[in-house]
Write a protein that holds these residues in place. Structure first.
Motif, PDB file in Angstrom:
ATOM      1  N   ARG A  39       0.829  -1.210   0.000  1.00 36.59           N
ATOM      2  CA  ARG A  39       0.000   0.000   0.000  1.00 36.59           C
ATOM      3  C   ARG A  39       0.861   1.257   0.000  1.00 36.59           C
ATOM      4  NH1 ARG A  39      -3.673  -3.341   3.196  1.00 36.59           N
ATOM      5  NH2 ARG A  39      -2.484  -2.889   5.092  1.00 36.59           N
ATOM      6  N   ARG A  40       1.930   1.246   0.782  1.00 31.77           N
ATOM      7  CA  ARG A  40       2.828   2.412   0.809  1.00 31.77           C
ATOM      8  C   ARG A  40       3.463   2.599  -0.573  1.00 31.77           C
ATOM      9  NH1 ARG A  40       6.452   4.687   4.695  1.00 31.77           N
ATOM     10  NH2 ARG A  40       7.543   6.396   3.626  1.00 31.77           N
ATOM     11  N   ALA A  41       3.900   1.518  -1.178  1.00 36.59           N
ATOM     12  CA  ALA A  41       4.514   1.611  -2.500  1.00 36.59           C
ATOM     13  C   ALA A  41       3.514   2.095  -3.540  1.00 36.59           C
ATOM     14  CB  ALA A  41       5.087   0.254  -2.900  1.00 36.59           C
ATOM     15  N   ALA A  42       2.268   1.624  -3.456  1.00 36.57           N
ATOM     16  CA  ALA A  42       1.248   2.026  -4.422  1.00 36.57           C
ATOM     17  C   ALA A  42       0.917   3.508  -4.309  1.00 36.57           C
ATOM     18  CB  ALA A  42      -0.013   1.186  -4.231  1.00 36.57           C
ATOM     19  N   ALA A  43       1.025   4.047  -3.104  1.00 37.88           N
ATOM     20  CA  ALA A  43       0.728   5.464  -2.895  1.00 37.88           C
ATOM     21  C   ALA A  43       1.835   6.367  -3.422  1.00 37.88           C
ATOM     22  CB  ALA A  43       0.498   5.736  -1.412  1.00 37.88           C
ATOM     23  N   GLU A  44       3.037   5.815  -3.628  1.00 40.63           N
ATOM     24  CA  GLU A  44       4.187   6.643  -3.967  1.00 40.63           C
ATOM     25  C   GLU A  44       4.777   6.363  -5.348  1.00 40.63           C
ATOM     26  OE1 GLU A  44       5.628   7.068   0.722  1.00 40.63           O
ATOM     27  OE2 GLU A  44       6.910   6.022  -0.714  1.00 40.63           O
ATOM     28  N   ASN A  45       4.180   5.434  -6.097  1.00 35.90           N
ATOM     29  CA  ASN A  45       4.734   5.044  -7.392  1.00 35.90           C
ATOM     30  C   ASN A  45       3.626   4.819  -8.409  1.00 35.90           C
ATOM     31  OD1 ASN A  45       7.786   4.398  -6.676  1.00 35.90           O
ATOM     32  ND2 ASN A  45       6.526   3.537  -5.042  1.00 35.90           N
ATOM     33  N   ASP A  46       4.014   4.846  -9.680  1.00 43.80           N
ATOM     34  CA  ASP A  46       3.056   4.593 -10.746  1.00 43.80           C
ATOM     35  C   ASP A  46       2.686   3.120 -10.854  1.00 43.80           C
ATOM     36  OD1 ASP A  46       2.898   7.327 -11.770  1.00 43.80           O
ATOM     37  OD2 ASP A  46       4.989   7.023 -12.369  1.00 43.80           O
ATOM     38  N   GLU A  47       3.613   2.243 -10.499  1.00 41.98           N
ATOM     39  CA  GLU A  47       3.316   0.810 -10.493  1.00 41.98           C
ATOM     40  C   GLU A  47       4.110   0.146  -9.371  1.00 41.98           C
ATOM     41  OE1 GLU A  47       4.451  -1.296 -14.011  1.00 41.98           O
ATOM     42  OE2 GLU A  47       6.596  -1.107 -13.586  1.00 41.98           O
ATOM     43  N   VAL A  48       3.604  -1.006  -8.920  1.00 37.46           N
ATOM     44  CA  VAL A  48       4.247  -1.738  -7.830  1.00 37.46           C
ATOM     45  C   VAL A  48       4.443  -3.185  -8.255  1.00 37.46           C
ATOM     46  CG1 VAL A  48       4.078  -2.522  -5.444  1.00 37.46           C
ATOM     47  CG2 VAL A  48       3.177  -0.271  -6.093  1.00 37.46           C
ATOM     48  N   VAL A  49       5.679  -3.664  -8.160  1.00 40.76           N
ATOM     49  CA  VAL A  49       5.957  -5.074  -8.382  1.00 40.76           C
ATOM     50  C   VAL A  49       6.321  -5.705  -7.041  1.00 40.76           C
ATOM     51  CG1 VAL A  49       8.355  -4.540  -9.038  1.00 40.76           C
ATOM     52  CG2 VAL A  49       7.407  -6.773  -9.563  1.00 40.76           C
ATOM     53  N   VAL A  50       5.735  -6.855  -6.779  1.00 43.76           N
ATOM     54  CA  VAL A  50       6.047  -7.639  -5.588  1.00 43.76           C
ATOM     55  C   VAL A  50       6.837  -8.854  -6.038  1.00 43.76           C
ATOM     56  CG1 VAL A  50       5.101  -8.969  -3.660  1.00 43.76           C
ATOM     57  CG2 VAL A  50       3.936  -6.883  -4.423  1.00 43.76           C
ATOM     58  N   SER A  51       8.055  -8.975  -5.565  1.00 40.59           N
ATOM     59  CA  SER A  51       8.817 -10.186  -5.882  1.00 40.59           C
ATOM     60  C   SER A  51       8.479 -11.250  -4.842  1.00 40.59           C
ATOM     61  CB  SER A  51      10.323  -9.909  -5.917  1.00 40.59           C
ATOM     62  OG  SER A  51      10.805  -9.516  -4.656  1.00 40.59           O
ATOM     63  N   VAL A  52       8.227 -12.453  -5.321  1.00 43.05           N
ATOM     64  CA  VAL A  52       7.944 -13.604  -4.460  1.00 43.05           C
ATOM     65  C   VAL A  52       8.986 -14.658  -4.797  1.00 43.05           C
ATOM     66  CG1 VAL A  52       6.311 -15.429  -3.889  1.00 43.05           C
ATOM     67  CG2 VAL A  52       5.477 -13.099  -4.311  1.00 43.05           C
ATOM     68  N   PHE A  53       9.988 -14.773  -3.928  1.00 53.78           N
ATOM     69  CA  PHE A  53      11.093 -15.681  -4.198  1.00 53.78           C
ATOM     70  C   PHE A  53      11.686 -16.152  -2.880  1.00 53.78           C
ATOM     71  CE2 PHE A  53      15.735 -16.294  -5.120  1.00 53.78           C
ATOM     72  CZ  PHE A  53      15.590 -17.449  -5.877  1.00 53.78           C
ATOM     73  N   VAL A  54      11.548 -17.440  -2.606  1.00 49.98           N
ATOM     74  CA  VAL A  54      12.170 -18.028  -1.421  1.00 49.98           C
ATOM     75  C   VAL A  54      13.633 -18.270  -1.774  1.00 49.98           C
ATOM     76  CG1 VAL A  54      12.091 -19.861   0.298  1.00 49.98           C
ATOM     77  CG2 VAL A  54       9.972 -19.080  -0.777  1.00 49.98           C
ATOM     78  N   ASN A  55      14.486 -17.419  -1.260  1.00 49.01           N
ATOM     79  CA  ASN A  55      15.881 -17.353  -1.694  1.00 49.01           C
ATOM     80  C   ASN A  55      16.738 -18.397  -0.983  1.00 49.01           C
ATOM     81  OD1 ASN A  55      18.373 -16.476  -2.651  1.00 49.01           O
ATOM     82  ND2 ASN A  55      18.538 -14.858  -1.117  1.00 49.01           N
ATOM     83  N   PRO A  56      17.205 -19.416  -1.687  1.00 50.09           N
ATOM     84  CA  PRO A  56      17.977 -20.460  -0.998  1.00 50.09           C
ATOM     85  C   PRO A  56      19.275 -19.956  -0.388  1.00 50.09           C
ATOM     86  CG  PRO A  56      18.084 -20.748  -3.394  1.00 50.09           C
ATOM     87  CD  PRO A  56      17.052 -19.707  -3.134  1.00 50.09           C
ATOM     88  N   LEU A  57      19.829 -18.861  -0.917  1.00 46.19           N
ATOM     89  CA  LEU A  57      21.095 -18.365  -0.380  1.00 46.19           C
ATOM     90  C   LEU A  57      20.951 -17.768   1.011  1.00 46.19           C
ATOM     91  CD1 LEU A  57      22.835 -16.652  -3.444  1.00 46.19           C
ATOM     92  CD2 LEU A  57      22.826 -19.054  -2.745  1.00 46.19           C
ATOM     93  N   GLN A  58      19.725 -17.465   1.435  1.00 48.24           N
ATOM     94  CA  GLN A  58      19.521 -16.872   2.762  1.00 48.24           C
ATOM     95  C   GLN A  58      19.403 -17.919   3.857  1.00 48.24           C
ATOM     96  OE1 GLN A  58      16.645 -13.463   0.898  1.00 48.24           O
ATOM     97  NE2 GLN A  58      16.381 -13.865   3.073  1.00 48.24           N
ATOM     98  N   PHE A  59      19.321 -19.181   3.498  1.00 46.54           N
ATOM     99  CA  PHE A  59      19.080 -20.247   4.471  1.00 46.54           C
ATOM    100  C   PHE A  59      20.355 -21.034   4.702  1.00 46.54           C
ATOM    101  CE2 PHE A  59      15.013 -19.192   2.735  1.00 46.54           C
ATOM    102  CZ  PHE A  59      14.085 -19.430   3.741  1.00 46.54           C
TER     103      PHE A  59
END
Length: 279
Positions: A39-59
């Motif tokens: 919601r914050r991003a949508a209020a401040e930008n023309d478009e919002v992309v949400v990345s959905v990625f379970v990053n194996p390098l973080q585990f």
């Protein structure tokens, strides 16, 4: 409510054109905290992309990469409700193809203490994947929750150091009505553990109240430790009062001083933090 488009390959990523793109990086299994970022991003930008990625390098070894909750259909619905334009959902093979051999690493005390000490390599994984997301998606702004406060500072550091040209926007912790910080891992809590998990929040409150009452950092920290001790099944990894930018422990109050806490119940590891000295 319109459905959001799901893109899985870098070649499919649309150009930003003349507009501004906001990015909300996530590992999926979205909750109200993620929706607040969107919601914050949508209020401040023309478009919002949400990345959905379970990053194996973080585990690390023995962590919950294989069992981390995943539900892309649910994520798409929640992202759309909050105002996302589309979702970027690459596979691990797309992000780290055969022969991938580059790591982005933030050195020094910022990554050596706290989460960095207990999860070796974790912040290397964060810095590497976020740098790739910035390069692939070309956002003007990226939105990170303050719940992962050390991660936020690490992202700020390498974004500035590498001249990535992305504005990092912090968003306050979103909490349940009883104070528990919203987290995708809260689903691991048993019914018995769930009410006791508020001990992290209550410890942070005790530190803040002691600070406001005139206690020095060491005395305020002791007040928080006393609260944690009331829930013996919670095993703390750390509870500390730190500088808000360097995360070094402090002996005198500084503007924006932060209390940070992490530890484990039998079923899940939780983290939280709170500003305890006003800026």
């Amino acid at each position: 409510m319109r459905a959001v488009r799901i893109i899985s390959e870098p070649a499919e990523i649309p150009s930003t054109g003349q507009g501004s793109r906001g990015l909300v990086p996530t590992m999926g299994y979205l909750h109200e905290g993620h929706q607040e970022l969107i919601r914050r991003a949508a209020a401040e930008n023309d478009e919002v992309v949400v990345s959905v990625f379970v990053n194996p390098l973080q585990f690390g070894p023995g962590e919950d990469y294989q069992t981390y909750p995943r539900d892309l259909e649910r994520d798409a619905r929640m992202a759309a409700e909050a105002g996302a334009s589309w979702i970027y959902h690459p596979s691990p093979e797309t992000m780290y193809p055969a022969g991938f051999a580059t790591t982005v690493r933030v050195g020094g005390p910022l990554t050596e203490r706290w989460e960095g000490e207990r999860r070796p390599g974790h912040f290397d994984g964060v810095a590497t994947v976020v740098t790739k997301l910035f390069n692939q998606l070309r956002p003007r702004r990226a939105y990170f929750g303050e719940k992962d406060y050390q991660q936020l500072q690490v992202v700020r550091r390498f974004t500035a150091d590498l001249d990535l040209g992305v504005e990092i926007v912090p968003v306050p912790v979103v909490r349940e009505p009883d104070g528990l910080a919203r987290s995708s891992r809260n689903v691991y809590l048993t019914p018995e553990e769930r009410p006791r998990a508020t001990v992290l929040y209550r410890a942070l409150l005790a530190i803040r109240e002691a600070a406001r009452g005139g206690a020095a950092p060491a005395k305020a920290l002791a007040a928080g430790e006393a609260v944690l001790a009331t829930v013996p099944e919670f095993v703390p990894d750390y509870l500390a009062v730190v500088h808000p930018e360097t995360l070094e422990p402090i002996t005198d109050w500084v503007p924006g001083a932060r209390a940070i806490v992490a530890g484990r119940f039998p079923t899940v590891r939780l983290i939280d933090n709170m500003e305890v000295w006003d800026r």
